[in-house]
Design an enzyme around this catalytic site. Structure first.
Site, PDB file in Angstrom:
ATOM      1  CE1 TYR A 195      -3.813   2.435   0.847  1.00  0.00           C
ATOM      2  CE2 TYR A 195      -2.065   3.549   2.049  1.00  0.00           C
ATOM      3  CZ  TYR A 195      -3.327   3.562   1.481  1.00  0.00           C
ATOM      4  OH  TYR A 195      -4.090   4.696   1.548  1.00  0.00           O
ATOM      5  CD  GLU A 218      -6.048   4.397  -1.314  1.00  0.00           C
ATOM      6  OE1 GLU A 218      -6.140   4.453  -0.076  1.00  0.00           O
ATOM      7  OE2 GLU A 218      -7.012   4.122  -2.062  1.00  0.00           O
TER       8      GLU A 218
END
Length: 412
Positions: free
Chosen positions: A120, A208
């Site tokens: 992530y 993101e």
């Protein structure tokens, strides 16, 4: 403003961020054609050769698409396919169908990746430190909130000096913290740098990547990308503003934006028309305090015009759930009597079908109240915010109000 995954990939590619190839399709025919162009198809079998797999992804502004189920019963908004024919079949089951509350109008057909590891990685605007902040974790592919709750020690935070920018020593440190092998470090550093340049260059509030992957071949790729932009900076990026997909947004919010109104739809039955974001939040809070439920957040701004107030009323009464409207105006920059006249004219133009409670305060407030009183428009005046909230809750829920024994001829 949000954009689709395929649009996000187009943006990051401009900043040399490595990702998989892919194109967007609006029909099953287009999906099959793109799959045929991208895939290494075996002529005899019509299937994609090994290591040349393809993926079909539904394009919607919502999370959970991979595990979601379409209304037609088809499961999953992300599918690996083995042939152009299969890409077509999957696209047919997605396009025009509803997934997690959104209608899928487009699908992304792209190369699949043989994933060895998921990470992530995100860059956010941290208002507490007034600087960009990198948030990363070795636990990619899942919701970062889940990781934060269960394994907070696995979340890496790296603040970035807004003047100096992201430094090479920081990208090298991040690569080490995220467990990249020495042979992958250079590629990871380049990707991190490209994402930061994307964040700054596009005036983003968030970039993101989930997941950022390492393939079995050792390639480092941004497999999925989500963006949020600073709306106040979009005038500098007409090419990004053109990516806006109004079909993915609440029609009321789209209409409000045309008139420079800040509107967010909610699930309650008391509509709010307020000038100032802070006052709007306080109005919603006090409605909840007195047992009501706000139907929206609506800030008409400090210099609202009569036209804006009229359009605001139109948007509010278009919501079938609305049973009452609470107008809460503080005249600071704008004079209350001017706003009162705007409310009167707007109410006459729109022909309101629900009770309207009005609370006014500020410069020329007495003149404003007199205008409302003499207007002939059926409005419910309120002395203060608490009084306004109670009257709005009572107007929206008349059946739930307990009868007054003094007024009820047959008290029970």
């Amino acid at each position: 403003m949000n954009i689709h995954e395929y649009q996000a990939k187009e943006l990051i590619e401009k900043f040399d961020v490595a990702t998989t190839r892919g194109r967007v399709a609006s029909t099953a025919d287009e999906a099959e054609a793109i799959a045929r162009e991208l895939g290494d198809v075996h002529l005899a079998t019509g299937r994609v050769r090994p290591n040349g797999g393809l993926v079909v992804k539904a394009q919607i502004h919502a999370g959970g698409r991979g595990k979601g189920t379409f209304k037609n019963g088809f499961k999953g908004g992300v599918h690996i396919v083995k042939s152009p024919k299969e890409a077509r079949e999957v696209a047919e089951k997605m396009v025009g169908q509803t997934l997690v509350g959104r209608v899928v109008n487009k699908v992304l057909v792209g190369e699949s990746a043989e994933i060895a590891r998921e990470i992530y990685f995100a860059i956010l605007l941290d208002r507490a430190i007034a600087a960009p902040l990198i948030v990363a974790s070795t636990e990619g592919g899942v919701e970062i909130e889940t990781v934060a709750a269960k394994s907070p020690d696995k979340i890496i935070r790296e603040p970035i000096d807004p003047l100096a920018g992201l430094q090479p020593f920081q990208t090298r440190k991040l690569a080490k913290q995220l467990g990249f092998e020495q042979s992958q470090t250079k590629a990871a550093m380049k990707l991190f740098d490209g994402l930061y340049r994307t964040f700054i260059g596009c005036d983003c509030s968030m970039v993101e990547i989930n997941p950022l992957v390492v393939t079995k071949k050792g390639d480092v790729l941004a497999l999925d990308a989500k963006f949020n932009f600073d709306d106040n900076a979009l005038y500098r990026h007409p090419e990004i503003a053109a990516m806006r997909d109004v079909a993915e947004e609440d029609p009321r919010e789209v209409e409000a934006s045309k008139h420079e109104l800040n509107y967010i739809g909610l699930d309650g039955n008391i509509a709010c028309l307020v000038n100032g974001a802070g006052l709007a939040m306080a109005t919603m809070d006090i409605i909840k305090f007195y047992g009501g439920s706000p139907a929206n957040f609506l800030d008409v701004g400090g210099g609202a015009t009569e036209e804006q107030v009229t359009e605001a009323f139109k948007i509010l009464i278009a919501d079938k759930n609305v049973k009452a409207i609470l107008v809460n105006i503080f005249g600071g920059i704008m004079k209350v009597d001017v706003i009162a006249q705007g409310i009167i004219n707007a109410a006459k133009t729109v022909k309101l079908s629900v009770p309207v409670v009005v609370r006014l305060e500020g410069t020329n407030v007495e003149k404003g109240k007199q205008l409302l009183k003499k207007s002939g428009v059926e409005l419910i005046p309120a002395d203060d915010l608490a009084d306004a909230a109670q009257k709005a809750v009572a107007a929206a829920n008349p059946k739930s109000q307990k009868p007054n024994p003094k007024e009820d001829p047959k008290p029970k």
